[in-house]
Design a protein around this motif. Structure first.
Motif, PDB file in Angstrom:
ATOM      1  N   LYS A   1       7.918  -6.853  11.430  1.00 35.47           N
ATOM      2  CA  LYS A   1       7.555  -8.105  10.745  1.00 35.47           C
ATOM      3  C   LYS A   1       6.232  -8.023  10.005  1.00 35.47           C
ATOM      4  CE  LYS A   1       9.926 -11.528  13.534  1.00 35.47           C
ATOM      5  NZ  LYS A   1       9.804 -12.829  14.183  1.00 35.47           N
ATOM      6  N   ASN A   2       5.313  -7.167  10.487  1.00 37.35           N
ATOM      7  CA  ASN A   2       3.998  -7.047   9.861  1.00 37.35           C
ATOM      8  C   ASN A   2       3.977  -6.095   8.674  1.00 37.35           C
ATOM      9  OD1 ASN A   2       2.796  -8.817  11.725  1.00 37.35           O
ATOM     10  ND2 ASN A   2       2.686  -7.170  13.228  1.00 37.35           N
ATOM     11  N   GLY A   3       5.097  -5.453   8.373  1.00 37.13           N
ATOM     12  CA  GLY A   3       5.166  -4.544   7.237  1.00 37.13           C
ATOM     13  C   GLY A   3       4.875  -3.100   7.583  1.00 37.13           C
ATOM     14  N   ASN A   4       4.725  -2.805   8.877  1.00 33.11           N
ATOM     15  CA  ASN A   4       4.471  -1.425   9.296  1.00 33.11           C
ATOM     16  C   ASN A   4       5.778  -0.645   9.382  1.00 33.11           C
ATOM     17  OD1 ASN A   4       1.625  -1.882   9.839  1.00 33.11           O
ATOM     18  ND2 ASN A   4       2.334  -3.086  11.578  1.00 33.11           N
ATOM     19  N   VAL A   5       5.755   0.585   8.907  1.00 35.74           N
ATOM     20  CA  VAL A   5       6.922   1.459   9.013  1.00 35.74           C
ATOM     21  C   VAL A   5       6.947   1.997  10.440  1.00 35.74           C
ATOM     22  CG1 VAL A   5       8.034   3.545   8.150  1.00 35.74           C
ATOM     23  CG2 VAL A   5       6.795   2.044   6.563  1.00 35.74           C
ATOM     24  N   VAL A   6       7.987   1.641  11.198  1.00 35.07           N
ATOM     25  CA  VAL A   6       8.064   2.057  12.602  1.00 35.07           C
ATOM     26  C   VAL A   6       8.905   3.312  12.790  1.00 35.07           C
ATOM     27  CG1 VAL A   6       7.551  -0.215  13.554  1.00 35.07           C
ATOM     28  CG2 VAL A   6       9.914   0.406  13.074  1.00 35.07           C
ATOM     29  N   SER A   7       9.740   3.651  11.804  1.00 35.19           N
ATOM     30  CA  SER A   7      10.457   4.926  11.843  1.00 35.19           C
ATOM     31  C   SER A   7      10.859   5.311  10.429  1.00 35.19           C
ATOM     32  CB  SER A   7      11.690   4.861  12.754  1.00 35.19           C
ATOM     33  OG  SER A   7      12.708   4.083  12.170  1.00 35.19           O
ATOM     34  N   ALA A   8      10.967   6.617  10.220  1.00 32.30           N
ATOM     35  CA  ALA A   8      11.348   7.153   8.913  1.00 32.30           C
ATOM     36  C   ALA A   8      12.103   8.456   9.133  1.00 32.30           C
ATOM     37  CB  ALA A   8      10.107   7.395   8.050  1.00 32.30           C
TER      38      ALA A   8
ATOM     39  N   LYS B   1      10.902  17.131   2.468  1.00 33.97           N
ATOM     40  CA  LYS B   1      11.335  16.151   3.465  1.00 33.97           C
ATOM     41  C   LYS B   1      10.161  15.715   4.336  1.00 33.97           C
ATOM     42  CE  LYS B   1      14.761  18.510   5.300  1.00 33.97           C
ATOM     43  NZ  LYS B   1      15.980  18.875   6.046  1.00 33.97           N
ATOM     44  N   GLU B   2       9.373  16.670   4.807  1.00 32.62           N
ATOM     45  CA  GLU B   2       8.222  16.354   5.666  1.00 32.62           C
ATOM     46  C   GLU B   2       7.181  15.522   4.923  1.00 32.62           C
ATOM     47  OE1 GLU B   2       6.839  20.145   7.049  1.00 32.62           O
ATOM     48  OE2 GLU B   2       8.715  20.540   8.107  1.00 32.62           O
ATOM     49  N   LYS B   3       6.889  15.892   3.680  1.00 42.75           N
ATOM     50  CA  LYS B   3       5.896  15.149   2.896  1.00 42.75           C
ATOM     51  C   LYS B   3       6.388  13.741   2.585  1.00 42.75           C
ATOM     52  CE  LYS B   3       2.669  17.905   3.094  1.00 42.75           C
ATOM     53  NZ  LYS B   3       1.571  17.540   3.991  1.00 42.75           N
ATOM     54  N   ALA B   4       7.656  13.588   2.264  1.00 37.99           N
ATOM     55  CA  ALA B   4       8.206  12.272   1.961  1.00 37.99           C
ATOM     56  C   ALA B   4       8.102  11.360   3.183  1.00 37.99           C
ATOM     57  CB  ALA B   4       9.659  12.389   1.509  1.00 37.99           C
ATOM     58  N   ILE B   5       8.442  11.880   4.352  1.00 34.01           N
ATOM     59  CA  ILE B   5       8.351  11.088   5.578  1.00 34.01           C
ATOM     60  C   ILE B   5       6.895  10.720   5.861  1.00 34.01           C
ATOM     61  CG2 ILE B   5       8.632  11.211   8.095  1.00 34.01           C
ATOM     62  CD1 ILE B   5      11.278  12.753   7.491  1.00 34.01           C
ATOM     63  N   GLU B   6       5.970  11.657   5.657  1.00 33.56           N
ATOM     64  CA  GLU B   6       4.547  11.374   5.857  1.00 33.56           C
ATOM     65  C   GLU B   6       4.073  10.259   4.920  1.00 33.56           C
ATOM     66  OE1 GLU B   6       0.157  13.509   5.299  1.00 33.56           O
ATOM     67  OE2 GLU B   6       1.961  14.667   4.915  1.00 33.56           O
ATOM     68  N   ILE B   7       4.436  10.350   3.647  1.00 29.38           N
ATOM     69  CA  ILE B   7       4.029   9.347   2.652  1.00 29.38           C
ATOM     70  C   ILE B   7       4.553   7.965   3.037  1.00 29.38           C
ATOM     71  CG2 ILE B   7       4.403   8.602   0.262  1.00 29.38           C
ATOM     72  CD1 ILE B   7       4.309  11.679  -0.440  1.00 29.38           C
ATOM     73  N   VAL B   8       5.818   7.899   3.417  1.00 27.25           N
ATOM     74  CA  VAL B   8       6.424   6.611   3.775  1.00 27.25           C
ATOM     75  C   VAL B   8       5.773   6.038   5.032  1.00 27.25           C
ATOM     76  CG1 VAL B   8       8.548   5.515   4.564  1.00 27.25           C
ATOM     77  CG2 VAL B   8       8.608   7.086   2.629  1.00 27.25           C
TER      78      VAL B   8
ATOM     79  N   TYR C   1       0.865  -1.182   0.000  1.00 28.27           N
ATOM     80  CA  TYR C   1       0.000   0.000   0.000  1.00 28.27           C
ATOM     81  C   TYR C   1       0.898   1.227   0.000  1.00 28.27           C
ATOM     82  CZ  TYR C   1      -2.988   3.804   1.542  1.00 28.27           C
ATOM     83  OH  TYR C   1      -3.643   5.008   1.619  1.00 28.27           O
ATOM     84  N   THR C   2       0.653   2.113  -0.963  1.00 27.97           N
ATOM     85  CA  THR C   2       1.395   3.363  -1.038  1.00 27.97           C
ATOM     86  C   THR C   2       0.429   4.510  -0.827  1.00 27.97           C
ATOM     87  OG1 THR C   2       2.945   2.389  -2.612  1.00 27.97           O
ATOM     88  CG2 THR C   2       2.920   4.776  -2.458  1.00 27.97           C
ATOM     89  N   TYR C   3       0.674   5.298   0.188  1.00 32.60           N
ATOM     90  CA  TYR C   3      -0.164   6.458   0.485  1.00 32.60           C
ATOM     91  C   TYR C   3      -0.066   7.435  -0.677  1.00 32.60           C
ATOM     92  CZ  TYR C   3      -1.820  10.688   2.827  1.00 32.60           C
ATOM     93  OH  TYR C   3      -2.498  11.827   3.154  1.00 32.60           O
ATOM     94  N   LYS C   4      -1.209   7.875  -1.172  1.00 35.14           N
ATOM     95  CA  LYS C   4      -1.258   8.803  -2.310  1.00 35.14           C
ATOM     96  C   LYS C   4      -1.349  10.238  -1.801  1.00 35.14           C
ATOM     97  CE  LYS C   4      -1.441   5.416  -5.211  1.00 35.14           C
ATOM     98  NZ  LYS C   4      -0.202   4.858  -5.621  1.00 35.14           N
ATOM     99  N   TYR C   5      -0.511  11.089  -2.348  1.00 38.12           N
ATOM    100  CA  TYR C   5      -0.507  12.492  -1.962  1.00 38.12           C
ATOM    101  C   TYR C   5      -0.363  13.322  -3.224  1.00 38.12           C
ATOM    102  CZ  TYR C   5       0.699  16.878   0.201  1.00 38.12           C
ATOM    103  OH  TYR C   5       0.698  18.193   0.580  1.00 38.12           O
ATOM    104  N   GLN C   6      -1.215  14.333  -3.364  1.00 37.22           N
ATOM    105  CA  GLN C   6      -1.133  15.211  -4.528  1.00 37.22           C
ATOM    106  C   GLN C   6      -1.065  16.653  -4.069  1.00 37.22           C
ATOM    107  OE1 GLN C   6      -4.170  14.543  -7.418  1.00 37.22           O
ATOM    108  NE2 GLN C   6      -3.479  12.500  -7.892  1.00 37.22           N
TER     109      GLN C   6
ATOM    110  N   LYS D   1       2.817   6.415   6.178  1.00 41.54           N
ATOM    111  CA  LYS D   1       1.435   5.997   5.941  1.00 41.54           C
ATOM    112  C   LYS D   1       1.330   4.854   4.936  1.00 41.54           C
ATOM    113  CE  LYS D   1      -0.749  10.349   7.231  1.00 41.54           C
ATOM    114  NZ  LYS D   1      -1.606  11.462   6.780  1.00 41.54           N
ATOM    115  N   SER D   2       2.453   4.402   4.416  1.00 36.92           N
ATOM    116  CA  SER D   2       2.479   3.289   3.463  1.00 36.92           C
ATOM    117  C   SER D   2       2.753   1.993   4.215  1.00 36.92           C
ATOM    118  CB  SER D   2       3.552   3.535   2.404  1.00 36.92           C
ATOM    119  OG  SER D   2       3.232   4.696   1.653  1.00 36.92           O
ATOM    120  N   LYS D   3       2.610   0.862   3.513  1.00 39.27           N
ATOM    121  CA  LYS D   3       2.792  -0.441   4.163  1.00 39.27           C
ATOM    122  C   LYS D   3       3.523  -1.380   3.217  1.00 39.27           C
ATOM    123  CE  LYS D   3       0.307  -3.938   6.737  1.00 39.27           C
ATOM    124  NZ  LYS D   3       0.624  -3.884   8.144  1.00 39.27           N
TER     125      LYS D   3
END
Length: 92
Positions: free
Chosen positions: A36-43, A58-65, A14-19, A67-69
Motif C-alpha cells: 500500500k505504501n508503494g514499496n516493491v516487496v518482490s520482483a 535480469k539481475e540489474k533489472a530486478i535491482e533497479i525495480v 522514484y526510479t533508481y538510476k543505474y548506468q 530500489k524504485s518506488k
C-alpha cells in the motif's frame, strides 16, 4: 522503466538510476508485488516481454525495480501485482 500491465492507479515516484556500458539494447520484464505504501516487496524475472535472458540484465533489472518506488495507495489492496519493463540501451 514503465508499467506494462496491472498496478492500476500506480505510477513510479522514484526510479533508481543505474548506468553501465551495456553491450546490447535489451528489455527485461519483471513481475512485481507492491504494498500500500508503494514499496516493491518482490520482483522476479518474466520471460514474456523480455528480449534477453542474460543473467546480468535480469539481475540489474530486478535491482533497479526493487530500489524504485511507486505512489502510495492507502485505500487499495494490501498487495498489488503487475509487470514492469526495464529498458537497457547502448550508449553512443
Amino acid at each position: 522503466m514503465r508499467i506494462a500491465n496491472g498496478l492500476s492507479g500506480r505510477r513510479f515516484t522514484y526510479t533508481y538510476k543505474y548506468q553501465d556500458d551495456f553491450n546490447e539494447n535489451a528489455t527485461v520484464a519483471v513481475d512485481i508485488r507492491v504494498d500500500k505504501n508503494g514499496n516493491v516487496v518482490s520482483a522476479t524475472y518474466q520471460l514474456r516481454g523480455s528480449t534477453t535472458s542474460e543473467s546480468y540484465y535480469k539481475e540489474k533489472a530486478i535491482e533497479i525495480v526493487r530500489k524504485s518506488k511507486l505512489n502510495a495507495n492507502p485505500n487499495g489492496p494490501d498487495v498489488q501485482t503487475g509487470t514492469v519493463l526495464v529498458n537497457f540501451r547502448v550508449k553512443g
